[in-house]
Design a protein around this motif. Structure first.
Motif, PDB file in Angstrom:
ATOM      1  N   ILE A 168       0.855  -1.190   0.000  1.00  0.00           N
ATOM      2  CA  ILE A 168       0.000   0.000   0.000  1.00  0.00           C
ATOM      3  C   ILE A 168       0.889   1.236   0.000  1.00  0.00           C
ATOM      4  CG2 ILE A 168      -1.850   1.234   1.186  1.00  0.00           C
ATOM      5  CD1 ILE A 168      -2.676  -1.419   2.428  1.00  0.00           C
ATOM      6  N   ILE A 169       0.612   2.165  -0.899  1.00  0.00           N
ATOM      7  CA  ILE A 169       1.473   3.330  -1.138  1.00  0.00           C
ATOM      8  C   ILE A 169       0.724   4.598  -0.760  1.00  0.00           C
ATOM      9  CG2 ILE A 169       2.741   4.628  -2.918  1.00  0.00           C
ATOM     10  CD1 ILE A 169       2.838   1.952  -4.506  1.00  0.00           C
ATOM     11  N   VAL A 170       1.442   5.557  -0.155  1.00  0.00           N
ATOM     12  CA  VAL A 170       0.844   6.854   0.177  1.00  0.00           C
ATOM     13  C   VAL A 170       1.720   7.972  -0.368  1.00  0.00           C
ATOM     14  CG1 VAL A 170      -0.358   6.019   2.238  1.00  0.00           C
ATOM     15  CG2 VAL A 170       1.986   6.891   2.435  1.00  0.00           C
ATOM     16  N   GLY A 171       1.109   9.142  -0.522  1.00  0.00           N
ATOM     17  CA  GLY A 171       1.855  10.288  -1.029  1.00  0.00           C
ATOM     18  C   GLY A 171       0.962  11.485  -1.211  1.00  0.00           C
ATOM     19  N   GLN A 172       1.307  12.325  -2.178  1.00  0.00           N
ATOM     20  CA  GLN A 172       0.516  13.519  -2.459  1.00  0.00           C
ATOM     21  C   GLN A 172       0.466  13.762  -3.956  1.00  0.00           C
ATOM     22  OE1 GLN A 172       4.069  16.535  -1.177  1.00  0.00           O
ATOM     23  NE2 GLN A 172       2.127  17.524  -1.656  1.00  0.00           N
ATOM     24  N   SER A 173      -0.628  14.367  -4.385  1.00  0.00           N
ATOM     25  CA  SER A 173      -0.809  14.727  -5.791  1.00  0.00           C
ATOM     26  C   SER A 173      -1.380  16.133  -5.851  1.00  0.00           C
ATOM     27  CB  SER A 173      -1.761  13.746  -6.475  1.00  0.00           C
ATOM     28  OG  SER A 173      -1.951  14.078  -7.838  1.00  0.00           O
ATOM     29  N   GLY A 174      -0.821  16.962  -6.758  1.00  0.00           N
ATOM     30  CA  GLY A 174      -1.221  18.361  -6.823  1.00  0.00           C
ATOM     31  C   GLY A 174      -1.655  18.796  -8.212  1.00  0.00           C
ATOM     32  N   TRP A 175      -2.394  19.877  -8.236  1.00  0.00           N
ATOM     33  CA  TRP A 175      -2.903  20.418  -9.490  1.00  0.00           C
ATOM     34  C   TRP A 175      -2.070  21.584 -10.001  1.00  0.00           C
ATOM     35  CZ3 TRP A 175      -5.587  18.052  -5.792  1.00  0.00           C
ATOM     36  CH2 TRP A 175      -6.470  17.053  -6.171  1.00  0.00           C
ATOM     37  N   THR A 176      -1.066  21.980  -9.223  1.00  0.00           N
ATOM     38  CA  THR A 176      -0.138  23.024  -9.645  1.00  0.00           C
ATOM     39  C   THR A 176       1.276  22.474  -9.575  1.00  0.00           C
ATOM     40  OG1 THR A 176       0.038  23.900  -7.391  1.00  0.00           O
ATOM     41  CG2 THR A 176      -1.637  24.875  -8.814  1.00  0.00           C
ATOM     42  N   GLY A 189       4.769  21.653  -8.491  1.00  0.00           N
ATOM     43  CA  GLY A 189       5.368  21.679  -7.164  1.00  0.00           C
ATOM     44  C   GLY A 189       4.412  21.324  -6.056  1.00  0.00           C
ATOM     45  N   GLY A 190       3.154  21.020  -6.376  1.00  0.00           N
ATOM     46  CA  GLY A 190       2.185  20.610  -5.354  1.00  0.00           C
ATOM     47  C   GLY A 190       1.591  21.800  -4.639  1.00  0.00           C
ATOM     48  N   GLY A 191       2.249  22.263  -3.582  1.00  0.00           N
ATOM     49  CA  GLY A 191       1.759  23.421  -2.833  1.00  0.00           C
ATOM     50  C   GLY A 191       0.458  23.121  -2.117  1.00  0.00           C
ATOM     51  N   THR A 192      -0.279  24.182  -1.827  1.00  0.00           N
ATOM     52  CA  THR A 192      -1.511  24.042  -1.053  1.00  0.00           C
ATOM     53  C   THR A 192      -2.608  23.338  -1.836  1.00  0.00           C
ATOM     54  OG1 THR A 192      -2.198  26.250  -1.777  1.00  0.00           O
ATOM     55  CG2 THR A 192      -1.020  26.091   0.320  1.00  0.00           C
ATOM     56  N   GLY A 193      -2.408  23.174  -3.140  1.00  0.00           N
ATOM     57  CA  GLY A 193      -3.420  22.490  -3.936  1.00  0.00           C
ATOM     58  C   GLY A 193      -3.311  20.984  -3.889  1.00  0.00           C
ATOM     59  N   SER A 194      -2.371  20.452  -3.140  1.00  0.00           N
ATOM     60  CA  SER A 194      -2.168  19.006  -3.103  1.00  0.00           C
ATOM     61  C   SER A 194      -3.202  18.296  -2.233  1.00  0.00           C
ATOM     62  CB  SER A 194      -0.771  18.685  -2.562  1.00  0.00           C
ATOM     63  OG  SER A 194       0.218  19.073  -3.477  1.00  0.00           O
ATOM     64  N   HIS A 195      -3.454  17.037  -2.583  1.00  0.00           N
ATOM     65  CA  HIS A 195      -4.278  16.150  -1.777  1.00  0.00           C
ATOM     66  C   HIS A 195      -3.480  14.895  -1.460  1.00  0.00           C
ATOM     67  CE1 HIS A 195      -8.668  17.633  -2.613  1.00  0.00           C
ATOM     68  NE2 HIS A 195      -7.839  18.623  -2.317  1.00  0.00           N
ATOM     69  N   ALA A 196      -3.654  14.365  -0.257  1.00  0.00           N
ATOM     70  CA  ALA A 196      -3.020  13.106   0.119  1.00  0.00           C
ATOM     71  C   ALA A 196      -3.716  11.962  -0.606  1.00  0.00           C
ATOM     72  CB  ALA A 196      -3.109  12.910   1.625  1.00  0.00           C
ATOM     73  N   PHE A 197      -2.929  10.969  -1.030  1.00  0.00           N
ATOM     74  CA  PHE A 197      -3.524   9.815  -1.694  1.00  0.00           C
ATOM     75  C   PHE A 197      -3.047   8.519  -1.052  1.00  0.00           C
ATOM     76  CE2 PHE A 197       0.297  10.332  -4.521  1.00  0.00           C
ATOM     77  CZ  PHE A 197       0.859   9.074  -4.338  1.00  0.00           C
ATOM     78  N   VAL A 198      -3.804   7.445  -1.323  1.00  0.00           N
ATOM     79  CA  VAL A 198      -3.406   6.088  -0.975  1.00  0.00           C
ATOM     80  C   VAL A 198      -3.639   5.225  -2.205  1.00  0.00           C
ATOM     81  CG1 VAL A 198      -5.704   5.561  -0.024  1.00  0.00           C
ATOM     82  CG2 VAL A 198      -3.728   4.160   0.620  1.00  0.00           C
ATOM     83  N   ILE A 199      -2.700   4.332  -2.485  1.00  0.00           N
ATOM     84  CA  ILE A 199      -2.836   3.409  -3.609  1.00  0.00           C
ATOM     85  C   ILE A 199      -2.970   2.005  -3.037  1.00  0.00           C
ATOM     86  CG2 ILE A 199      -1.725   2.415  -5.647  1.00  0.00           C
ATOM     87  CD1 ILE A 199      -0.329   5.089  -6.059  1.00  0.00           C
ATOM     88  N   HIS A 253      -4.450  -1.974  -4.119  1.00  0.00           N
ATOM     89  CA  HIS A 253      -4.829  -2.833  -5.243  1.00  0.00           C
ATOM     90  C   HIS A 253      -4.570  -2.143  -6.576  1.00  0.00           C
ATOM     91  CE1 HIS A 253      -6.609  -5.202  -2.101  1.00  0.00           C
ATOM     92  NE2 HIS A 253      -7.549  -4.319  -1.863  1.00  0.00           N
ATOM     93  N   GLY A 254      -3.527  -1.319  -6.618  1.00  0.00           N
ATOM     94  CA  GLY A 254      -3.119  -0.677  -7.853  1.00  0.00           C
ATOM     95  C   GLY A 254      -3.909   0.548  -8.254  1.00  0.00           C
ATOM     96  N   VAL A 255      -4.831   0.991  -7.409  1.00  0.00           N
ATOM     97  CA  VAL A 255      -5.693   2.133  -7.740  1.00  0.00           C
ATOM     98  C   VAL A 255      -5.394   3.281  -6.785  1.00  0.00           C
ATOM     99  CG1 VAL A 255      -8.071   2.945  -7.999  1.00  0.00           C
ATOM    100  CG2 VAL A 255      -7.483   0.574  -8.585  1.00  0.00           C
ATOM    101  N   MET A 256      -5.185   4.498  -7.345  1.00  0.00           N
ATOM    102  CA  MET A 256      -4.947   5.691  -6.532  1.00  0.00           C
ATOM    103  C   MET A 256      -6.271   6.297  -6.097  1.00  0.00           C
ATOM    104  SD  MET A 256      -2.939   9.251  -7.490  1.00  0.00           S
ATOM    105  CE  MET A 256      -1.312   8.497  -7.607  1.00  0.00           C
ATOM    106  N   HIS A 257      -6.374   6.548  -4.791  1.00  0.00           N
ATOM    107  CA  HIS A 257      -7.573   7.151  -4.222  1.00  0.00           C
ATOM    108  C   HIS A 257      -7.209   8.416  -3.468  1.00  0.00           C
ATOM    109  CE1 HIS A 257     -10.085   3.527  -4.929  1.00  0.00           C
ATOM    110  NE2 HIS A 257      -8.969   2.878  -4.658  1.00  0.00           N
ATOM    111  N   ASP A 258      -8.039   9.433  -3.591  1.00  0.00           N
ATOM    112  CA  ASP A 258      -7.900  10.652  -2.801  1.00  0.00           C
ATOM    113  C   ASP A 258      -8.327  10.331  -1.374  1.00  0.00           C
ATOM    114  OD1 ASP A 258      -8.101  13.186  -1.622  1.00  0.00           O
ATOM    115  OD2 ASP A 258      -8.817  14.119  -3.467  1.00  0.00           O
ATOM    116  N   ASN A 296      -1.033  16.001   2.525  1.00  0.00           N
ATOM    117  CA  ASN A 296       0.106  15.130   2.235  1.00  0.00           C
ATOM    118  C   ASN A 296       0.126  13.966   3.213  1.00  0.00           C
ATOM    119  OD1 ASN A 296       2.435  14.099   1.157  1.00  0.00           O
ATOM    120  ND2 ASN A 296       3.785  15.721   1.905  1.00  0.00           N
ATOM    121  N   ALA A 297       0.534  12.785   2.725  1.00  0.00           N
ATOM    122  CA  ALA A 297       0.684  11.590   3.553  1.00  0.00           C
ATOM    123  C   ALA A 297       2.115  11.106   3.445  1.00  0.00           C
ATOM    124  CB  ALA A 297      -0.284  10.509   3.105  1.00  0.00           C
ATOM    125  N   PRO A 298       2.973  11.383   4.449  1.00  0.00           N
ATOM    126  CA  PRO A 298       4.374  10.986   4.359  1.00  0.00           C
ATOM    127  C   PRO A 298       4.667   9.554   4.776  1.00  0.00           C
ATOM    128  CG  PRO A 298       4.042  12.332   6.299  1.00  0.00           C
ATOM    129  CD  PRO A 298       2.733  12.305   5.569  1.00  0.00           C
TER     130      PRO A 298
END
Length: 464
Positions: A283-291, A293-303, A305-310, A326-328
């Motif tokens: 199971i993988i965690v991290g962050q994904s952003g719409w700008t 460098g990420g910044g304040t527009g990022s959302h934490a995600f979890v992957i 079964h191969g699928v990324m979820h917000d 962010n999910a470190p």
């Protein structure tokens, strides 16, 4: 509660007809608190659910940073060794913590906050070891494995022009190993697993950052998309995660396994993403952003079964976060820590507990006794379902007829019956004194008629 102890072959034969269930996990999110400051940032979590991080205290003339541990809802300060700032980055299952202490002194000895030298320290409840740098006193640890081996980056004896290069470092109980580059002037170690593999990002001769794994004294450079990559974590199965640069110059969350590199994608419409951690279940965690460098527009995600979820779309119940940014880090139980913005506009840490079959146990570091006497509990089981407990000393994802108990050469510990709420407990785990110094791994399988579901794994460290 009635218990019996079947033989392992009989147990595996019983489980053979069961099929694993793959359903997206929901999470219960809790606020970790401010720890007396203005902003809090969790950085790591171990298998016992202990969280570490640091807090920023904002004052009219500047900021001060202090480190903390969060244990079962209670906050504890980590000593600063007399420094004015401290930052904790890594935590293992023996509750050893590695981080930085800023003494606030420049070479002339005057106190100036935030200036060098910054010194690294290892804590075990109280400070015990100060880490020596490769050159001078600067060293920044990133993580510590269960054997107490620390990795990070430090100022190197190599000099580019008038500036010392920074190289990856392994601190192994007094032995300091400097990691080379891939032909450039920089390397950094971000993580080390329990088999000694180190996740490294290093520059090549062309000045591009590349991903590599350091093992047995040599590098294994990993493939990318042709534009560079970096690693952030590696699990005990040797699967690494981080980011790779695409043709447009954007960072993409990536995973490397025995097949090669996998582009993990972004959240819908996102430009960039970064994978920060991966547990033994993949199971993988991290962050994904719409700008960029990420910044304040990022959302934490979890992957899973191969699928990324917000992660913002998965919690059940109520919490006070407007956005989880962010999910470190994630532990073997699937507990995730991160930070985000509360509904009141504050930056705070959070912990997300998976709502599924979850195994609990005693503290991660315990002393063996004559009678053992370790109690394990679980929740999220099938109501009135039959649960089988396993134990072993080595992880290995042993597949038995479609059921992965995640333990190499597992031994049957016992059978439990869950109550109507899906709770169960096993009262005694006999551990001989000869187990001192070894890791004991526990896991449960829910063998309900709906299908065989494995729990998380708990790792107990027994001290002499």
């Amino acid at each position: 509660m009635c218990m019996s102890f079947p033989t392992l072959p009989l147990l595996l034969a019983f489980l053979a007809a069961m099929c694993p269930i793959s359903a997206q996990t929901s999470y219960e999110v809790d606020h970790l608190g401010a720890f007396g400051g203005s902003k809090s940032f969790p950085t790591d979590i171990n298998d016992a659910g202990i969280v570490v991080g640091y807090t920023e205290h904002i004052y009219p003339l500047g900021s001060q940073f202090t480190s903390w541990q969060w244990v079962n809802g209670a906050a504890f300060d980590i000593p600063t060794l007399g420094g004015i700032n401290s930052f904790v980055y890594g935590l293992n299952n023996s509750q050893e913590v590695c981080g930085l202490v800023d003494w606030g002194q420049d070479p002339s000895g005057s106190w100036e906050a935030g200036l060098f030298p910054v010194q690294s320290d290892l804590w075990l409840d109280t400070p015990t070891n100060q880490l020596s740098g490769i050159w001078g006193s600067f060293g920044r640890p990133s993580d510590v494995n269960d054997a107490g081996v620390i990795v990070g980056v430090a100022a190197s004896a190599d000099v580019s022009g008038m500036v010392h290069e920074f190289h990856g470092v392994i601190w192994d109980h007094g032995t300091v190993t400097e990691l080379p580059t891939l032909g450039g002037d920089y390397s950094a170690a971000s993580d080390i697993n329990n088999v000694g593999q180190v996740a490294v990002s290093a520059k090549d001769a062309g000045g591009m950052i590349r991903a590599a794994i350091w093992e047995n004294g040599v590098y294994r450079q990993l493939p990318d998309f042709g534009y560079g990559a970096g690693l952030r974590a590696i699990n005990d199965n040797g699967v690494a995660v981080g980011f790779a640069i695409d043709a447009n110059g954007y960072s993409r969350a990536a995973m490397w396994d025995h097949v090669g590199i996998h582009d993990l994608g972004t959240l819908g419409g996102g430009l960039e993403s970064w994978a920060n951690d991966i547990n033994t279940d993949g199971i993988i965690v991290g962050q994904s952003g719409w700008t960029s460098g990420g910044g304040t527009g990022s959302h934490a995600f979890v992957i899973e079964h191969g699928v990324m979820h917000d992660l913002n779309n998965l919690p059940t119940g109520t919490h006070n976060f407007a956005v989880m940014t962010n999910a470190p880090a994630i532990n073997s139980a699937g507990q995730i820590v991160g930070f985000g913005e509360t509904t009141g506009g504050y930056i705070r840490g959070w912990i997300a507990d998976p709502l599924k079959l979850r195994l609990f146990g005693p503290e991660a570091a315990v002393a063996p006794s004559q009678n053992g006497g370790l109690e394990i509990q679980c929740e999220g089981a099938t109501p009135n379902g039959l649960l089988y407990a396993f134990w072993g000393t080595h992880s290995g994802h042993s597949a038995h007829h479609g059921t992965d108990v995640g333990i190499s050469n597992p031994r049957a510990l016992g059978v439990m019956t869950a109550d109507a709420l899906g709770h169960a407990e096993l009262g005694q785990l006999q551990v001989p004194a000869s187990a001192a110094g070894y890791r004991i791994i526990l896991q449960i399988v829910d063998a309900s008629p709906a299908g065989s579901t494995p729990s998380n794994r708990i790792t107990l460290i027994f001290r002499p």
